[in-house]
Design an enzyme around this catalytic site. Structure first.
Site, short mmCIF file in Angstrom:
data_model
loop_
_atom_site.label_atom_id
_atom_site.label_comp_id
_atom_site.label_asym_id
_atom_site.label_seq_id
_atom_site.Cartn_x
_atom_site.Cartn_y
_atom_site.Cartn_z
N SER A 66 -23.07 37.51 36.52
CA SER A 66 -24.08 37.57 35.14
C SER A 66 -25.59 36.93 34.98
CB SER A 66 -23.33 37.75 34.16
OG SER A 66 -23.56 38.32 32.97
N HIS A 105 -27.68 41.91 41.08
CA HIS A 105 -28.27 43.25 41.40
C HIS A 105 -28.92 43.46 42.91
CE1 HIS A 105 -28.75 40.61 37.45
NE2 HIS A 105 -28.82 42.17 37.07
N GLN A 151 -21.38 50.77 29.93
CA GLN A 151 -22.73 51.70 30.58
C GLN A 151 -22.60 52.81 31.06
OE1 GLN A 151 -26.47 48.95 30.43
NE2 GLN A 151 -25.87 48.86 32.41
P1 AMP Z 1 -28.61 44.02 33.58
O1 AMP Z 1 -29.83 43.07 34.50
O2 AMP Z 1 -27.71 42.94 33.15
O3 AMP Z 1 -28.85 44.93 33.06
O4 AMP Z 1 -27.93 45.09 35.32
C1 AMP Z 1 -29.39 45.94 36.27
C2 AMP Z 1 -27.64 45.77 36.62
O5 AMP Z 1 -26.91 45.26 37.31
C3 AMP Z 1 -26.30 47.47 35.84
O6 AMP Z 1 -26.40 48.07 36.66
C4 AMP Z 1 -25.53 46.67 35.96
O7 AMP Z 1 -24.49 46.58 35.86
C5 AMP Z 1 -26.15 45.42 37.72
N1 AMP Z 1 -24.92 44.54 37.75
C6 AMP Z 1 -24.75 43.24 36.86
N2 AMP Z 1 -24.34 42.13 37.49
C7 AMP Z 1 -23.50 42.63 38.36
C8 AMP Z 1 -21.97 42.17 39.06
N3 AMP Z 1 -21.53 41.04 38.79
N4 AMP Z 1 -21.26 42.95 39.86
C9 AMP Z 1 -22.19 43.76 40.24
N5 AMP Z 1 -23.23 44.24 39.70
C10 AMP Z 1 -23.37 43.91 38.22
#
Ligand code: AMP
Length: 279
Positions: A184, A36, A152
């Site tokens: 993640s 993030h 997504q």
């Molecule tokens: P989320 O909080 O899981 O909804 O993710 C929010 C944003 O962070 C989304 O655009 C995800 O694709 C991005 N994101 C989550 N994990 C990663 C990662 N390991 N590397 C880059 N972006 C990420």
């Protein structure tokens, strides 16, 4: 860093501060990690005003999914975002986002039904709806999203184009642990043994890239090899596919536009990862 909990508040704050500045937006569900934060960094580099939302959107979780136990850590998230120099935080509650009488949903046909959409019915309908609502509230020029959630991005780019939005998505690289596991929020669910075995996802992707570099083009063969190694690591496969990056249709032969995508359970935790095959 200003923190806004209501739609009126964030709109007012944006009216006061945007004054011709380029607005960048990073939507998140919180429980922030370096993945993030890398989006926030890109946003700060490319925009003059950086807005981050923290909202665990119930509409994108299925009835048997992890909405209630999804990790939440607002205090730490705010500290991290403040350190990064974020200008505005939006963290609405459900009553703000889906007030009584709410009736409108966004469906991005076909693209939403494949891959993760097949095993998570309604997931992308929830994602598309909340992201469009957030874009209507923040009205960013650029929205920063991670390639980890590749489908997504494809679904949301289609939506923004189809609905004539002026917001553009900036695709950001996947941030990984040292052993290759994509960061993640859900990695927190893995026990130490599952965490170790989950390395197999990225290893299978890297092996596929190497096999393609050495001339293999058959998707069936590449998928078979990836399945074998993920199964050997004790993963339960939801899907491993090679698709065209734009249409998300299966590709029989690998070309420049092909991507391998996978969703695999370790224990009860469903992890996703992907990569392009010709780099
Ligand atoms: P989320 O909080 O899981 O909804 O993710 C929010 C944003 O962070 C989304 O655009 C995800 O694709 C991005 N994101 C989550 N994990 C990663 C990662 N390991 N590397 C880059 N972006 C990420």
């Amino acid at each position: 860093m200003k923190i806004c909990q209501s739609i009126d508040e964030i709109r007012q704050a944006l009216r006061e501060t945007r004054q011709g500045l380029k607005v960048g937006f990073v939507p998140t569900m919180g429980a922030l990690h370096e993945g993030h934060l890398s989006l926030v960094e890109r946003c700060k580099e490319q925009c003059e005003l950086c807005v981050v939302s923290i909202y665990v959107n119930p509409a994108q979780f299925g009835p048997s999914e992890d909405l209630d136990k999804y990790p939440r850590n607002l205090e730490k998230d705010l500290e991290l975002l403040s350190q990064k120099g974020v200008d505005l935080i939006f963290f609405p509650d459900n009553a703000q986002m889906y007030p009584q009488g709410y009736r409108t949903w966004i469906e991005v046909e076909e693209l939403s039904e494949k891959l993760c959409g097949a095993s998570r019915p309604g997931h992308f309908r929830g994602v598309a709806t909340v992201v469009l609502k957030l874009c209507n509230i923040v009205r960013p020029e650029l929205m920063f999203m991670g390639l980890k959630d590749f489908q997504q991005i494809v679904v949301l780019e289609r939506m923004l184009q189809d609905l004539n939005s002026e917001t553009r998505i900036v695709r950001c690289a996947i941030i990984r642990e040292e052993d290759g596991l994509a960061l993640s929020s859900r990695n927190a669910y893995l026990n130490p043994d599952e965490r170790l075995r989950a390395r197999a996802l990225n290893q299978a992707l890297k092996t596929a890239q190497k096999r393609v570099a050495s001339g293999l083009r058959s998707s069936a063969e590449l998928i078979r090899e990836a399945e074998e190694s993920v199964l050997a690591a004790g993963g339960r496969i939801d899907y491993i596919r090679i698709v065209d990056s734009d249409s998300l249709e299966d590709a029989a032969e690998v070309d420049e536009n092909s991507r391998m995508l996978m969703a695999v359970f370790f224990g009860n935790t469903r992890l996703i990862d992907n990569c392009s095959l010709i780099t």
